[in-house]
Design a protein around this motif. Structure first.
Motif, PDB file in Angstrom:
ATOM      1  N   ASN A  10       0.845  -1.199   0.000  1.00  0.00           N
ATOM      2  CA  ASN A  10       0.000   0.000   0.000  1.00  0.00           C
ATOM      3  C   ASN A  10       0.878   1.247   0.000  1.00  0.00           C
ATOM      4  O   ASN A  10       1.757   1.383   0.840  1.00  0.00           O
ATOM      5  N   CYS A  11       0.595   2.142  -0.923  1.00  0.00           N
ATOM      6  CA  CYS A  11       1.362   3.385  -1.026  1.00  0.00           C
ATOM      7  C   CYS A  11       0.433   4.554  -0.708  1.00  0.00           C
ATOM      8  O   CYS A  11      -0.606   4.713  -1.328  1.00  0.00           O
ATOM      9  N   ILE A  12       0.842   5.351   0.298  1.00  0.00           N
ATOM     10  CA  ILE A  12       0.007   6.493   0.683  1.00  0.00           C
ATOM     11  C   ILE A  12       0.645   7.821   0.264  1.00  0.00           C
ATOM     12  O   ILE A  12       0.243   8.881   0.724  1.00  0.00           O
ATOM     13  N   CYS A  13       1.645   7.743  -0.594  1.00  0.00           N
ATOM     14  CA  CYS A  13       2.345   8.965  -1.008  1.00  0.00           C
ATOM     15  C   CYS A  13       1.390   9.911  -1.747  1.00  0.00           C
ATOM     16  O   CYS A  13       0.557   9.481  -2.533  1.00  0.00           O
ATOM     17  N   THR A  14       1.537  11.174  -1.473  1.00  0.00           N
ATOM     18  CA  THR A  14       0.764  12.179  -2.193  1.00  0.00           C
ATOM     19  C   THR A  14       1.476  12.477  -3.521  1.00  0.00           C
ATOM     20  O   THR A  14       2.635  12.122  -3.706  1.00  0.00           O
ATOM     21  N   ARG A  15       0.748  13.159  -4.369  1.00  0.00           N
ATOM     22  CA  ARG A  15       1.310  13.581  -5.640  1.00  0.00           C
ATOM     23  C   ARG A  15       2.610  14.372  -5.414  1.00  0.00           C
ATOM     24  O   ARG A  15       3.581  14.250  -6.149  1.00  0.00           O
ATOM     25  N   ARG A  16       2.554  15.195  -4.375  1.00  0.00           N
ATOM     26  CA  ARG A  16       3.691  16.046  -4.074  1.00  0.00           C
ATOM     27  C   ARG A  16       4.920  15.221  -3.678  1.00  0.00           C
ATOM     28  O   ARG A  16       6.041  15.509  -4.104  1.00  0.00           O
ATOM     29  N   GLU A  17       4.669  14.196  -2.845  1.00  0.00           N
ATOM     30  CA  GLU A  17       5.789  13.336  -2.446  1.00  0.00           C
ATOM     31  C   GLU A  17       6.363  12.602  -3.654  1.00  0.00           C
ATOM     32  O   GLU A  17       7.575  12.446  -3.775  1.00  0.00           O
ATOM     33  N   ILE A  18       5.465  12.130  -4.523  1.00  0.00           N
ATOM     34  CA  ILE A  18       5.910  11.416  -5.723  1.00  0.00           C
ATOM     35  C   ILE A  18       6.805  12.332  -6.563  1.00  0.00           C
ATOM     36  O   ILE A  18       7.818  11.901  -7.120  1.00  0.00           O
ATOM     37  N   SER A  19       6.447  13.603  -6.595  1.00  0.00           N
ATOM     38  CA  SER A  19       7.196  14.523  -7.463  1.00  0.00           C
ATOM     39  C   SER A  19       8.593  14.829  -6.919  1.00  0.00           C
ATOM     40  O   SER A  19       9.383  15.505  -7.564  1.00  0.00           O
ATOM     41  N   LYS A  20       8.912  14.304  -5.731  1.00  0.00           N
ATOM     42  CA  LYS A  20      10.281  14.475  -5.215  1.00  0.00           C
ATOM     43  C   LYS A  20      11.220  13.392  -5.758  1.00  0.00           C
ATOM     44  O   LYS A  20      12.431  13.471  -5.593  1.00  0.00           O
ATOM     45  N   ASN A  21      10.636  12.364  -6.372  1.00  0.00           N
ATOM     46  CA  ASN A  21      11.463  11.300  -6.942  1.00  0.00           C
ATOM     47  C   ASN A  21      12.132  11.791  -8.214  1.00  0.00           C
ATOM     48  O   ASN A  21      11.711  12.776  -8.816  1.00  0.00           O
ATOM     49  N   LYS A  22      13.175  11.071  -8.622  1.00  0.00           N
ATOM     50  CA  LYS A  22      13.826  11.454  -9.876  1.00  0.00           C
ATOM     51  C   LYS A  22      12.937  11.082 -11.064  1.00  0.00           C
ATOM     52  O   LYS A  22      12.094  10.194 -10.970  1.00  0.00           O
ATOM     53  N   LYS A  23      13.178  11.767 -12.149  1.00  0.00           N
ATOM     54  CA  LYS A  23      12.392  11.501 -13.355  1.00  0.00           C
ATOM     55  C   LYS A  23      13.161  10.621 -14.322  1.00  0.00           C
ATOM     56  O   LYS A  23      14.380  10.760 -14.439  1.00  0.00           O
ATOM     57  N   THR A  77      14.403  10.127 -17.777  1.00  0.00           N
ATOM     58  CA  THR A  77      14.618  11.147 -18.809  1.00  0.00           C
ATOM     59  C   THR A  77      13.918  10.795 -20.122  1.00  0.00           C
ATOM     60  O   THR A  77      13.518  11.675 -20.872  1.00  0.00           O
ATOM     61  N   LEU A  78      13.754   9.499 -20.378  1.00  0.00           N
ATOM     62  CA  LEU A  78      13.098   9.087 -21.636  1.00  0.00           C
ATOM     63  C   LEU A  78      11.593   9.307 -21.582  1.00  0.00           C
ATOM     64  O   LEU A  78      11.000   9.885 -22.491  1.00  0.00           O
ATOM     65  N   SER A  79      10.975   8.851 -20.500  1.00  0.00           N
ATOM     66  CA  SER A  79       9.509   8.885 -20.429  1.00  0.00           C
ATOM     67  C   SER A  79       8.985  10.146 -19.753  1.00  0.00           C
ATOM     68  O   SER A  79       7.822  10.502 -19.912  1.00  0.00           O
ATOM     69  N   GLY A  80       9.838  10.813 -18.967  1.00  0.00           N
ATOM     70  CA  GLY A  80       9.385  11.986 -18.221  1.00  0.00           C
ATOM     71  C   GLY A  80       8.560  11.627 -16.988  1.00  0.00           C
ATOM     72  O   GLY A  80       8.039  12.498 -16.311  1.00  0.00           O
ATOM     73  N   GLU A  81       8.470  10.324 -16.695  1.00  0.00           N
ATOM     74  CA  GLU A  81       7.685   9.895 -15.532  1.00  0.00           C
ATOM     75  C   GLU A  81       8.593   9.797 -14.297  1.00  0.00           C
ATOM     76  O   GLU A  81       9.782   9.535 -14.415  1.00  0.00           O
ATOM     77  N   TYR A  82       7.993   9.993 -13.121  1.00  0.00           N
ATOM     78  CA  TYR A  82       8.750   9.839 -11.888  1.00  0.00           C
ATOM     79  C   TYR A  82       9.011   8.363 -11.624  1.00  0.00           C
ATOM     80  O   TYR A  82       8.151   7.523 -11.833  1.00  0.00           O
ATOM     81  N   VAL A  83      10.233   8.083 -11.170  1.00  0.00           N
ATOM     82  CA  VAL A  83      10.579   6.710 -10.801  1.00  0.00           C
ATOM     83  C   VAL A  83      10.351   6.582  -9.298  1.00  0.00           C
ATOM     84  O   VAL A  83      11.020   7.248  -8.504  1.00  0.00           O
ATOM     85  N   ASN A 139      15.520  -1.531 -17.485  1.00  0.00           N
ATOM     86  CA  ASN A 139      15.691  -2.103 -16.171  1.00  0.00           C
ATOM     87  C   ASN A 139      14.490  -1.635 -15.365  1.00  0.00           C
ATOM     88  O   ASN A 139      14.375  -0.462 -15.024  1.00  0.00           O
ATOM     89  N   ILE A 140      13.596  -2.557 -15.091  1.00  0.00           N
ATOM     90  CA  ILE A 140      12.286  -2.170 -14.585  1.00  0.00           C
ATOM     91  C   ILE A 140      12.376  -1.455 -13.230  1.00  0.00           C
ATOM     92  O   ILE A 140      11.658  -0.480 -12.977  1.00  0.00           O
ATOM     93  N   ALA A 141      13.277  -1.873 -12.360  1.00  0.00           N
ATOM     94  CA  ALA A 141      13.395  -1.219 -11.043  1.00  0.00           C
ATOM     95  C   ALA A 141      13.998   0.177 -11.182  1.00  0.00           C
ATOM     96  O   ALA A 141      13.543   1.123 -10.564  1.00  0.00           O
ATOM     97  N   GLU A 142      15.011   0.276 -11.998  1.00  0.00           N
ATOM     98  CA  GLU A 142      15.736   1.535 -12.134  1.00  0.00           C
ATOM     99  C   GLU A 142      15.007   2.547 -13.024  1.00  0.00           C
ATOM    100  O   GLU A 142      14.995   3.739 -12.743  1.00  0.00           O
ATOM    101  N   ASP A 143      14.409   2.075 -14.102  1.00  0.00           N
ATOM    102  CA  ASP A 143      13.811   2.988 -15.088  1.00  0.00           C
ATOM    103  C   ASP A 143      12.347   3.307 -14.787  1.00  0.00           C
ATOM    104  O   ASP A 143      11.822   4.304 -15.263  1.00  0.00           O
ATOM    105  N   VAL A 144      11.685   2.428 -14.044  1.00  0.00           N
ATOM    106  CA  VAL A 144      10.254   2.619 -13.768  1.00  0.00           C
ATOM    107  C   VAL A 144       9.999   2.694 -12.262  1.00  0.00           C
ATOM    108  O   VAL A 144       9.332   3.596 -11.772  1.00  0.00           O
ATOM    109  N   GLY A 145      10.561   1.753 -11.534  1.00  0.00           N
ATOM    110  CA  GLY A 145      10.304   1.670 -10.093  1.00  0.00           C
ATOM    111  C   GLY A 145       9.012   0.920  -9.818  1.00  0.00           C
ATOM    112  O   GLY A 145       8.297   0.527 -10.751  1.00  0.00           O
ATOM    113  N   ASP A 146       8.715   0.716  -8.546  1.00  0.00           N
ATOM    114  CA  ASP A 146       7.465   0.042  -8.168  1.00  0.00           C
ATOM    115  C   ASP A 146       6.307   0.857  -8.740  1.00  0.00           C
ATOM    116  O   ASP A 146       6.201   2.047  -8.474  1.00  0.00           O
ATOM    117  N   PHE A 147       5.465   0.224  -9.510  1.00  0.00           N
ATOM    118  CA  PHE A 147       4.427   1.018 -10.180  1.00  0.00           C
ATOM    119  C   PHE A 147       3.025   0.616  -9.710  1.00  0.00           C
ATOM    120  O   PHE A 147       2.829  -0.459  -9.119  1.00  0.00           O
TER     121      PHE A 147
END
Ligand SMILES: [Zn+2]
Length: 299
Positions: free
Chosen positions: A102-115, A117-123, A163-171
């Motif tokens: 279960n992940c309770i992170c807010t949008r704001r917390e998510i946006s502190k993660n690195k992005k 560079t290819l997809s522009g999504e937070y990892v 590399n699913i962990a490094e490029d995407v992270g737990d999704f």
């Protein structure tokens, strides 16, 4: 020993966030012609799992437009919004494998993660992974990812390795609004419908490895993928509801089909021949399938 070749099953899976536009027509046509050129089936799936984004009347409009343009789908149409129980069952399988948290992170917390560079999504950095957040808190469910290279060969775009962990992270596999994520729903539906090849827009190309990752976790077969270039407007933006793409109309069906065939690499001579021998839109599609080569699609 001989094995019988697998029957081709393709699909078109629009989200009812608006009416069909030229970009969705190209995707529908590519998947349709590919399936028919292989003597296979073509399924229609309405990807309305995210009920917050559905536009009123869009489903009816999409189905009518497809019919007007000559598309004929096989079997029953599947509506993701009616399949929550099925998705829940497979989520249960992932839970028993201890892959879900279960992940309770807010949008704001998510946006502190690195992005990425290819997809522009937070990892996702894994913040909630070991926290065991109680289910009574508003939460999304994520799947744990591990250092693992996922490689696939796209029929049109070649090899993609992530590399699913490094490029995407737990999704996210289950959204906080309490429905399956796009990634989970699409993987389950492709599996249950026996889809052998996915022909879709290249905006989903970079998301494919996480779908393959889910297939591995659920012991599903991985279909073949072909990502066709998305149609851009004069500003270089993908045609979509957000970029105010015009809906395609019944009156212009023939012209739009011709433009879409051109986009998929048909030369004028072949196009003219197809139009000449076809008495209606469905015949245009059936005749076009005889000359279709996915690899001629324009980039
Ligand atoms: Zn979290």
């Amino acid at each position: 020993m001989t094995t019988t070749p697998e029957k081709y099953i393709g699909r078109f899976a629009p989200s009812p966030t608006g009416k069909l536009h030229f970009g969705s027509l190209v995707t529908a046509l590519a998947s349709y012609l590919r399936a028919r050129s292989k003597g296979g089936k073509w399924f229609l799936r309405i990807e309305d799992v995210d009920t917050t984004r559905i536009e009123k009347g869009a489903i009816h409009s999409i189905l009518t437009t497809l019919e007007d343009y000559g598309f004929q789908w096989d079997d029953e149409i599947i509506f993701q919004s009616k399949r929550s129980d099925i998705y829940q069952d497979y989520l249960g399988i992932l839970k028993t494998k201890n892959l879900i948290f279960n992940c309770i992170c807010t949008r704001r917390e998510i946006s502190k993660n690195k992005k990425n560079t290819l997809s522009g999504e937070y990892v996702y950095g894994g913040k909630c992974r070991e926290l065991h957040n109680p289910s009574r808190l508003k939460h999304a469910k994520r799947i744990k990812t591990f250092e693992e290279r996922i490689t696939f060969h796209d029929l049109l775009r070649g090899k993609l390795r992530q590399n699913i962990a490094e490029d995407v992270g737990d999704f996210i596999v289950w959204r906080s609004e309490n429905f399956a994520s796009y990634q989970l729903a699409v993987v389950i539906d492709d599996h249950l419908q026996g889809i052998t090849e996915v022909v879709r827009g290249s905006d989903l190309y970079l998301q494919t490895p996480r779908q393959i990752y889910l297939q591995k976790c659920l012991n599903f077969m991985t279909p073949i993928y072909a990502h066709i270039p998305v149609v851009l407007n004069e500003f270089g933006q993908k045609l979509s509801k957000q970029t105010k793409a015009n809906p395609i109309l019944k009156e212009n069906a023939r012209d739009n089909l011709i433009s879409a065939l051109n986009y998929l690499g048909f030369d004028y001579g072949t196009q003219n021949k197809i139009i000449e021998i076809s008495r209606n839109n469905n015949e245009i599609l059936e005749n076009a399938a005889r000359y279709f080569n996915l690899k001629n699609t324009k980039f």
